[in-house]
Design an enzyme around this catalytic site. Structure first.
Site, PDB file in Angstrom:
ATOM      1  N   ASP A 166      -1.759  -1.676  10.847  1.00 39.39           N
ATOM      2  CA  ASP A 166      -2.143  -1.692   9.423  1.00 39.39           C
ATOM      3  C   ASP A 166      -2.771  -3.017   8.989  1.00 39.39           C
ATOM      4  O   ASP A 166      -3.244  -3.131   7.859  1.00 39.39           O
ATOM      5  CB  ASP A 166      -0.908  -1.452   8.533  1.00 39.39           C
ATOM      6  CG  ASP A 166      -0.449   0.002   8.550  1.00 39.39           C
ATOM      7  OD1 ASP A 166      -1.217   0.865   9.005  1.00 39.39           O
ATOM      8  OD2 ASP A 166       0.682   0.254   8.104  1.00 39.39           O
ATOM      9  N   LYS A 179       0.848  -1.215   0.000  1.00 41.39           N
ATOM     10  CA  LYS A 179       0.000   0.000   0.000  1.00 41.39           C
ATOM     11  C   LYS A 179       0.875   1.253   0.000  1.00 41.39           C
ATOM     12  O   LYS A 179       2.051   1.206   0.367  1.00 41.39           O
ATOM     13  CB  LYS A 179      -0.938   0.044   1.212  1.00 41.39           C
ATOM     14  CG  LYS A 179      -0.249   0.099   2.596  1.00 41.39           C
ATOM     15  CD  LYS A 179       0.137   1.495   3.089  1.00 41.39           C
ATOM     16  CE  LYS A 179       0.939   1.473   4.374  1.00 41.39           C
ATOM     17  NZ  LYS A 179       1.702   2.661   4.688  1.00 41.39           N
TER      18      LYS A 179
HETATM   19  P1  ATP Z   1       4.626  -0.314   7.673  1.00 39.60           P
HETATM   20  O1  ATP Z   1       4.356   0.398   6.385  1.00 39.60           O
HETATM   21  O2  ATP Z   1       3.465  -1.176   8.150  1.00 39.60           O
HETATM   22  O3  ATP Z   1       5.231   0.542   8.736  1.00 39.60           O
HETATM   23  P2  ATP Z   1       7.070  -1.248   6.567  1.00 39.60           P
HETATM   24  O4  ATP Z   1       6.795  -1.396   5.100  1.00 39.60           O
HETATM   25  O5  ATP Z   1       7.736   0.021   6.962  1.00 39.60           O
HETATM   26  O6  ATP Z   1       5.731  -1.433   7.353  1.00 39.60           O
HETATM   27  P3  ATP Z   1       7.923  -3.981   6.798  1.00 39.60           P
HETATM   28  O7  ATP Z   1       8.319  -4.298   5.382  1.00 39.60           O
HETATM   29  O8  ATP Z   1       6.649  -4.529   7.280  1.00 39.60           O
HETATM   30  O9  ATP Z   1       7.970  -2.411   7.061  1.00 39.60           O
HETATM   31  O10 ATP Z   1       9.151  -4.457   7.710  1.00 39.60           O
HETATM   32  C1  ATP Z   1       9.403  -3.957   8.986  1.00 39.60           C
HETATM   33  C2  ATP Z   1      10.223  -5.007   9.747  1.00 39.60           C
HETATM   34  O11 ATP Z   1       9.368  -6.087  10.075  1.00 39.60           O
HETATM   35  C3  ATP Z   1      11.361  -5.586   8.916  1.00 39.60           C
HETATM   36  O12 ATP Z   1      12.568  -5.015   9.296  1.00 39.60           O
HETATM   37  C4  ATP Z   1      11.314  -7.097   9.198  1.00 39.60           C
HETATM   38  O13 ATP Z   1      12.438  -7.527   9.917  1.00 39.60           O
HETATM   39  C5  ATP Z   1      10.064  -7.329  10.036  1.00 39.60           C
HETATM   40  N1  ATP Z   1       9.167  -8.344   9.433  1.00 39.60           N
HETATM   41  C6  ATP Z   1       8.553  -9.342  10.096  1.00 39.60           C
HETATM   42  N2  ATP Z   1       7.809 -10.087   9.258  1.00 39.60           N
HETATM   43  C7  ATP Z   1       7.922  -9.555   8.042  1.00 39.60           C
HETATM   44  C8  ATP Z   1       7.382  -9.891   6.767  1.00 39.60           C
HETATM   45  N3  ATP Z   1       6.570 -10.930   6.577  1.00 39.60           N
HETATM   46  N4  ATP Z   1       7.707  -9.088   5.732  1.00 39.60           N
HETATM   47  C9  ATP Z   1       8.523  -8.016   5.907  1.00 39.60           C
HETATM   48  N5  ATP Z   1       9.079  -7.683   7.086  1.00 39.60           N
HETATM   49  C10 ATP Z   1       8.790  -8.433   8.148  1.00 39.60           C
END
Ligand code: ATP
Length: 283
Positions: free
Chosen positions: A133, A11
């Site tokens: 989220d 998203k």
């Molecule tokens: P948001 O937009 O919800 O804040 P994000 O895109 O910034 O999320 P994610 O890609 O969800 O961040 O990753 C954040 C952390 O979560 C990563 O550093 C990772 O170690 C951990 N993590 C745990 N499970 C997952 C997964 N299935 N996919 C990605 N990251 C994961």
């Protein structure tokens, strides 16, 4: 052995406003969330194993109980006999809800694979405990999100457009960004103007009402965000902005050739290799 496969979409935030800090450390927000077609593929397979196995071929994503997909399986009452394979296409730690969307895909997938018949409300209640989220990621599309992000209202989807996504090779701590946000000093985006633009399918007005208060912090510490936005806008983006707490930047284009040109320029200028042409979808 039964198996199920689901697309887990990323998203962006067309609007992200922080209304106030709450006493429990969370923040009251108002956001417009929009699904993009860039997605992970999550496969769930029932096995004879005595535990849950998880694999995600990405160095920055844990292959253990810390993975949000693993936590989702546990939260659905599964203790063993399940393998979770994640094909990771969404940039990690990017502000695109990559972990939350895998988590939501597992909640939905287990509900179907095991015939648990839980309602969307029940899945949302389980999901919000795993991440703010996650409830949004269960249904996706174009949603206004309030509360801590879990109070969702469907709103009209944007007019057709091309979206360029660019994730610079830097790490941003979401905690740092929220802690350094100066709520009284920043300009807050106008939700009413955004909703009107979407209702009118007016792409220019939608772009004019886009805003993300977190960029006041992340943009300061990561100047590459502004540089990517500049390249996108110089190459035809109607508007370029950061998603979530960053560092992914997305640009809205009416013209596919211009979007492709912006991708070439971002690569040429070595701003990042993680750059994708995408579009908005309603799953
Ligand atoms: P948001 O937009 O919800 O804040 P994000 O895109 O910034 O999320 P994610 O890609 O969800 O961040 O990753 C954040 C952390 O979560 C990563 O550093 C990772 O170690 C951990 N993590 C745990 N499970 C997952 C997964 N299935 N996919 C990605 N990251 C994961």
């Amino acid at each position: 052995m039964s198996s199920i496969q689901r697309k887990a979409y990323g998203k962006v935030n067309l609007l992200l406003n922080v209304v106030r800090r709450l006493e429990n450390g969370y923040h009251q927000v108002e956001m417009v969330m929009q699904t993009v077609d860039l997605h992970d593929v999550v496969t769930l397979t029932q096995t004879e194993d005595t535990d849950i196995q998880i694999s995600c071929g990405h160095a920055d994503v844990p292959n253990n109980e810390d993975n949000l997909a693993y936590k989702a399986a546990k939260a659905m009452g599964i203790q063993k006999g399940l393998r979770i394979d994640i094909q990771k296409n969404i940039p990690v730690a990017a502000g695109m809800a990559g972990g939350s969307t895998d988590c939501a895909a597992v909640l939905l997938g287990i509900n179907e694979l095991y015939g648990l018949d839980k309602s969307m409300e029940e899945l949302e209640a389980i999901g919000v405990k795993l991440g703010a989220d996650v409830p949004y990621c269960l249904s996706g599309g174009t949603k206004k999100a309030e509360g801590i992000g879990e109070v969702l209202t469907s709103i009209p989807e944007p007019a057709d457009c091309i979206v360029v996504l660019a994730k610079p090779d830097i790490n941003v701590s979401t905690k740092y960004v929220y802690e350094h946000l100066e709520l009284d000093k920043i300009q807050h985006p106008d939700m009413a103007a955004m909703e009107k633009a979407l209702a009118n399918k007016d792409l220019e007005a939608m772009c004019a009402s886009m805003g993300n208060v977190l960029e006041s912090v992340t943009g300061q510490v990561c100047p590459i965000i502004g540089q990517i936005e500049k390249v996108m806008e110089e190459n035809g983006a109607i508007k370029a902005m950061m998603s979530g707490s960053g560092p992914t930047v997305f640009g809205i284009f009416a013209d596919k050739d211009k979007a492709e040109q912006a991708v070439v320029k971002i690569r040429e200028q070595k701003l990042t290799e993680q750059v994708y042409i995408s579009n908005f979808v309603t799953p």
